[in-house]
Design a protein around this motif. Structure first.
Motif, PDB file in Angstrom:
ATOM      1  N   HIS A  44     -74.419  93.344  -3.023  1.00  0.00           N
ATOM      2  CA  HIS A  44     -75.372  92.480  -2.965  1.00  0.00           C
ATOM      3  C   HIS A  44     -74.522  91.382  -1.509  1.00  0.00           C
ATOM      4  N   ILE A  45     -75.389  91.022  -0.785  1.00  0.00           N
ATOM      5  CA  ILE A  45     -75.144  90.289   0.374  1.00  0.00           C
ATOM      6  C   ILE A  45     -74.277  88.973   0.048  1.00  0.00           C
ATOM      7  N   GLY A  46     -74.583  88.467  -1.071  1.00  0.00           N
ATOM      8  CA  GLY A  46     -73.952  87.259  -1.653  1.00  0.00           C
ATOM      9  C   GLY A  46     -72.536  87.401  -2.158  1.00  0.00           C
ATOM     10  N   SER A  47     -72.264  88.557  -2.350  1.00  0.00           N
ATOM     11  CA  SER A  47     -70.949  89.093  -3.005  1.00  0.00           C
ATOM     12  C   SER A  47     -69.934  89.705  -2.178  1.00  0.00           C
ATOM     13  N   ALA A  48     -70.586  89.970  -0.737  1.00  0.00           N
ATOM     14  CA  ALA A  48     -69.845  90.725   0.329  1.00  0.00           C
ATOM     15  C   ALA A  48     -68.737  90.216   1.123  1.00  0.00           C
ATOM     16  N   GLY A  49     -68.827  88.777   0.815  1.00  0.00           N
ATOM     17  CA  GLY A  49     -67.794  88.054   1.725  1.00  0.00           C
ATOM     18  C   GLY A  49     -68.126  87.890   3.171  1.00  0.00           C
ATOM     19  N   LEU A  50     -69.541  87.831   3.320  1.00  0.00           N
ATOM     20  CA  LEU A  50     -70.033  87.767   4.767  1.00  0.00           C
ATOM     21  C   LEU A  50     -70.436  85.993   4.861  1.00  0.00           C
ATOM     22  N   PHE A  51     -70.444  85.691   6.139  1.00  0.00           N
ATOM     23  CA  PHE A  51     -71.020  84.414   6.421  1.00  0.00           C
ATOM     24  C   PHE A  51     -71.672  84.654   7.728  1.00  0.00           C
ATOM     25  N   ILE A  52     -72.967  83.634   7.688  1.00  0.00           N
ATOM     26  CA  ILE A  52     -73.511  83.424   9.040  1.00  0.00           C
ATOM     27  C   ILE A  52     -73.197  82.396   9.765  1.00  0.00           C
ATOM     28  N   ASN A  53     -73.772  82.294  10.970  1.00  0.00           N
ATOM     29  CA  ASN A  53     -73.774  81.006  11.851  1.00  0.00           C
ATOM     30  C   ASN A  53     -74.771  80.058  11.533  1.00  0.00           C
ATOM     31  N   ALA A  54     -74.636  79.246  10.703  1.00  0.00           N
ATOM     32  CA  ALA A  54     -75.724  78.352  10.675  1.00  0.00           C
ATOM     33  C   ALA A  54     -75.796  77.267  11.524  1.00  0.00           C
ATOM     34  N   GLY A  55     -75.368  77.057  12.662  1.00  0.00           N
ATOM     35  CA  GLY A  55     -75.739  76.112  13.576  1.00  0.00           C
ATOM     36  C   GLY A  55     -74.876  74.668  13.103  1.00  0.00           C
ATOM     37  N   PHE A  56     -75.308  73.553  13.293  1.00  0.00           N
ATOM     38  CA  PHE A  56     -74.758  72.272  13.032  1.00  0.00           C
ATOM     39  C   PHE A  56     -73.330  72.317  13.780  1.00  0.00           C
ATOM     40  N   PHE A  57     -73.398  72.248  15.119  1.00  0.00           N
ATOM     41  CA  PHE A  57     -72.328  72.514  15.909  1.00  0.00           C
ATOM     42  C   PHE A  57     -71.570  71.005  16.290  1.00  0.00           C
ATOM     43  N   VAL A  58     -70.290  71.183  16.266  1.00  0.00           N
ATOM     44  CA  VAL A  58     -69.467  69.880  17.051  1.00  0.00           C
ATOM     45  C   VAL A  58     -68.573  70.345  18.000  1.00  0.00           C
ATOM     46  N   PHE A  59     -68.876  69.666  19.128  1.00  0.00           N
ATOM     47  CA  PHE A  59     -67.936  70.319  20.269  1.00  0.00           C
ATOM     48  C   PHE A  59     -67.476  69.267  21.011  1.00  0.00           C
ATOM     49  N   ARG A  60     -66.231  69.624  21.442  1.00  0.00           N
ATOM     50  CA  ARG A  60     -65.583  68.877  22.440  1.00  0.00           C
ATOM     51  C   ARG A  60     -66.070  68.994  23.818  1.00  0.00           C
ATOM     52  N   ARG A  61     -65.928  67.975  24.736  1.00  0.00           N
ATOM     53  CA  ARG A  61     -66.417  68.386  26.041  1.00  0.00           C
ATOM     54  C   ARG A  61     -65.852  69.635  26.723  1.00  0.00           C
ATOM     55  N   GLU A  62     -64.645  69.619  26.247  1.00  0.00           N
ATOM     56  CA  GLU A  62     -63.897  70.823  26.910  1.00  0.00           C
ATOM     57  C   GLU A  62     -64.774  72.430  26.534  1.00  0.00           C
ATOM     58  N   ILE A  63     -65.687  72.344  26.027  1.00  0.00           N
ATOM     59  CA  ILE A  63     -66.624  73.684  25.742  1.00  0.00           C
ATOM     60  C   ILE A  63     -66.930  74.037  26.963  1.00  0.00           C
ATOM     61  N   PHE A  64     -67.557  73.299  27.823  1.00  0.00           N
ATOM     62  CA  PHE A  64     -67.927  73.683  29.404  1.00  0.00           C
ATOM     63  C   PHE A  64     -66.803  74.362  30.070  1.00  0.00           C
ATOM     64  N   ASP A  65     -65.700  74.177  29.696  1.00  0.00           N
ATOM     65  CA  ASP A  65     -64.637  74.896  30.502  1.00  0.00           C
ATOM     66  C   ASP A  65     -64.414  76.352  29.992  1.00  0.00           C
ATOM     67  N   HIS A  66     -65.320  76.715  28.882  1.00  0.00           N
ATOM     68  CA  HIS A  66     -65.216  78.042  28.415  1.00  0.00           C
ATOM     69  C   HIS A  66     -66.427  78.773  28.711  1.00  0.00           C
ATOM     70  N   MET A  67     -67.216  78.239  29.663  1.00  0.00           N
ATOM     71  CA  MET A  67     -68.677  78.795  29.747  1.00  0.00           C
ATOM     72  C   MET A  67     -69.022  79.243  30.986  1.00  0.00           C
TER      73      MET A  67
END
Length: 262
Positions: free
Chosen positions: A179-202
């Motif tokens: 079952h997916i709940g017991s497979a140890g998998l996680f999804i990206n659920a959003g709710f991002f927190v960014f430092r401004r440096e994110i733009f240096d990596h884009m």
């Protein structure tokens, strides 16, 4: 902190609604899901929003320009409607920047287009416009602030849907099924927190998760906050039905602002 919300997608899996209105404006209770997300952030004191628009941008603009406080708030009606005195309000202290970031732009391209509107911001928040949670936002932000060498964070959520994960060999021999709940998998659920440096990596054209996040992973600058409470995405018609049913029963854990209201 400013809050960037990605509202420009075409929402093809909610086609029954999104052909007529943009996905973020699909109704949940008295208000669109976008409003529910904004109200969540406002509850934690983050009321300066940047909306990255695209598909049917005019619909979202008109909704807020013609916003009616009486729909979801108590008020006193007097003198045959000539005087309407609000007993409480939703958005009187919100600041919303509306930016048309293109119909076909991906999330990364939309984020890059708001860079100029984030001048002076050491950190900022961002999110998709179809996900709801009872996440303790303050706790997540405080945790991220302490990690001074990290550039970005997001919520990692363990899905609970009734799927099974299969591990198999190239010849088709099944090695395991769980079952997916017991497979140890996680999804990206959003709710991002960014430092401004994110733009240096884009770079222009990058999809946020596909390229910039991979660069951050290589530099050990990307972290995730595991959330074990409520999270749901209004991605399909079935998802909307589930959320509508929960709201109708008075079981809406994403309405964290109700705590203050008792």
């Amino acid at each position: 902190m400013k809050v960037v919300l990605f509202c420009g997608g075409q929402g093809m899996r909610l086609r029954d609604y999104s052909e007529k209105i943009p996905k973020p404006m699909v109704q949940l209770g008295y208000r669109p899901i976008l409003w529910n997300i904004m109200r969540y952030y406002a509850h934690y004191g983050h009321k300066d929003f940047i909306l990255c628009l695209g598909h049917k941008a005019d619909y979202i603009k008109k909704y807020f320009v013609n916003y009616d406080e009486t729909i979801s708030n108590d008020f006193v009606f007097e003198d045959g409607g000539k005087a309407i005195n609000m007993l409480k309000t939703d958005i009187s202290d919100w600041r919303i920047t509306f930016l048309d970031t293109g119909i076909n732009a991906n999330i990364g391209m939309r984020l890059m287009q708001v860079k100029e509107h984030l001048k002076g911001e050491e950190m900022f928040l961002a999110n998709y416009s179809d996900g709801l949670a009872d996440l303790n936002l303050n706790a997540m932000i405080e945790w991220f602030v302490e990690q001074e060498d990290k550039v970005a964070s997001f919520v990692a959520y363990q899905p609970t849907q009734s799927f099974h994960v299969v591990k198999k060999q190239d010849n088709g021999i099944v090695q395991s099924i769980s079952h997916i709940g017991s497979a140890g998998l996680f999804i990206n659920a959003g709710f991002f927190v960014f430092r401004r440096e994110i733009f240096d990596h884009m770079e222009w054209g990058d999809e946020l998760v596909s390229e910039p996040f991979q660069r951050l992973i290589a530099q050990k600058k990307l972290v995730s906050w595991e959330h074990n409470g409520f999270w749901a995405s209004m991605d399909t018609y079935k998802d909307k039905q589930v959320l509508d049913d929960a709201y109708a029963k008075g079981d809406a854990p994403w309405e964290v602002w109700r705590e203050k209201m008792g």
